[in-house]
Design an enzyme around this catalytic site. Sequence first.
Site, PDB file in Angstrom:
ATOM      1  N   LYS A  87       0.803  -1.218   0.000  1.00 21.21           N
ATOM      2  CA  LYS A  87       0.000   0.000   0.000  1.00 21.21           C
ATOM      3  C   LYS A  87       0.840   1.274   0.000  1.00 21.21           C
ATOM      4  CE  LYS A  87      -3.362  -0.783  -0.618  1.00 21.21           C
ATOM      5  NZ  LYS A  87      -3.783  -1.268  -1.983  1.00 21.21           N
ATOM      6  N   THR A  88       1.978   1.227  -0.687  1.00 21.74           N
ATOM      7  CA  THR A  88       2.826   2.413  -0.768  1.00 21.74           C
ATOM      8  C   THR A  88       2.989   2.930  -2.203  1.00 21.74           C
ATOM      9  OG1 THR A  88       4.785   0.994  -0.897  1.00 21.74           O
ATOM     10  CG2 THR A  88       4.164   1.808   1.301  1.00 21.74           C
ATOM     11  N   GLY A  89       2.204   2.391  -3.134  1.00 20.56           N
ATOM     12  CA  GLY A  89       2.307   2.796  -4.531  1.00 20.56           C
ATOM     13  C   GLY A  89       2.717   1.666  -5.451  1.00 20.56           C
ATOM     14  N   THR A  90       2.581   0.433  -4.979  1.00 28.14           N
ATOM     15  CA  THR A  90       3.034  -0.739  -5.734  1.00 28.14           C
ATOM     16  C   THR A  90       2.325  -0.873  -7.079  1.00 28.14           C
ATOM     17  OG1 THR A  90       3.334  -1.844  -3.599  1.00 28.14           O
ATOM     18  CG2 THR A  90       3.484  -3.208  -5.573  1.00 28.14           C
ATOM     19  N   HIS A 149       7.262  -7.785  -1.736  1.00 23.08           N
ATOM     20  CA  HIS A 149       7.181  -7.003  -0.496  1.00 23.08           C
ATOM     21  C   HIS A 149       8.181  -7.548   0.536  1.00 23.08           C
ATOM     22  CE1 HIS A 149       3.696  -4.902  -1.912  1.00 23.08           C
ATOM     23  NE2 HIS A 149       2.851  -5.887  -1.763  1.00 23.08           N
ATOM     24  N   TYR A 237       6.588   8.198  -2.711  1.00 24.10           N
ATOM     25  CA  TYR A 237       5.275   8.285  -3.352  1.00 24.10           C
ATOM     26  C   TYR A 237       4.796   9.724  -3.470  1.00 24.10           C
ATOM     27  CZ  TYR A 237       0.255   7.502  -4.051  1.00 24.10           C
ATOM     28  OH  TYR A 237      -1.027   7.522  -4.538  1.00 24.10           O
TER      29      TYR A 237
END
Length: 344
Positions: A87-90, A149, A237
């Site tokens: 949830k960091t811009g993957t 991840h 991000y």
Amino acid sequence: MEAEPQTKTTIPNQDETETESTEFVKNQKRYQELISTFPHEKGWRPKDPFIEYGGHWWLQPLLEGCLHAQEFFQARPKDFFVCSYPKTGTTWLKALTFAIANRSRFDDSSNPLLKRNPHEFVPYIEIDFPFFPEVDVLNDKGNTLFSTHIPHASLPDSIIKSGCKMVYIWRDPKDTFISMWTFLHKEKSELGPLNNLEESFDMFCRGLSGYGPYLDHVLAYWKAYQENPDQILFLKYETMRADPLPYVKKLAEFMGYGFTAEEEEKGVAEKVVSLCSFETLKNLEANKGEKEREDRAAVYANSAYFRKGKVGDWANYLTPEMAARIDGIMEEKFKDTGLLEHGK
């Protein structure tokens, strides 16, 4: 954590002549027996505990997948890895790397990203590789894009030794937490209800989250980047969202797919930015409603990967006191590392 943090586990070699599809199933019991000896803690769901391995917390299937990747995944020098904490811009970064690497193969109307979710084109080595080895992209020897991840210290040795490149993206921990907590509500899970926001946030701050502690995850990749900037590109991000074009050009150059002068004149980089934008991807039919990925079973609908994509949405969920808590932890953790100044 009381246990000595392991990073790699030596697992007896198995007969490598078997197909990959049976390899994981054959070894799964062995992984499960090993995992049963690791420290366990209460998770964000009643029936989904966290397991300590390598100084990080894992959910059972993902740790099984990690052990399998450590044992069997063979990276090549030409491979490229999208690395991140969840949830960091993957999803955005997967779309960008695919669009950059394959732009000569497709015109504006035929790019597969218009029809399918970005996760179908950049497979996870701890999810797709062990659990879904039949997917097309893994059987395409020409594919060089992979993702993970997995914390840096637990990456398969072949990734480090092959010299292949990787890009890492990180994000404000407040937005990372909110994106994760809201995302998990969309999971098709039989493991019980998700903890409330306050309890989940407290656990996140204490490092208890999948692949967490989050800040340790970021810091390890940051240190690896500082030691070898030719092998790792480190992105933030929020900085990319504010002005994506120069970072997309930098990413393309780093990947070995730099935009030519002719492409610059034609605005090809701008087209990549537009195609992969949150707004474009979210509004495609493939990423709406309950549609799922085409290549394998999924626990999330494609639309789950496109909620808001905004910077600062945490303010709609966290109290000032909660925000101050996580900001203080981050400032202390990253003090004197240069990380907070990077990308400003």
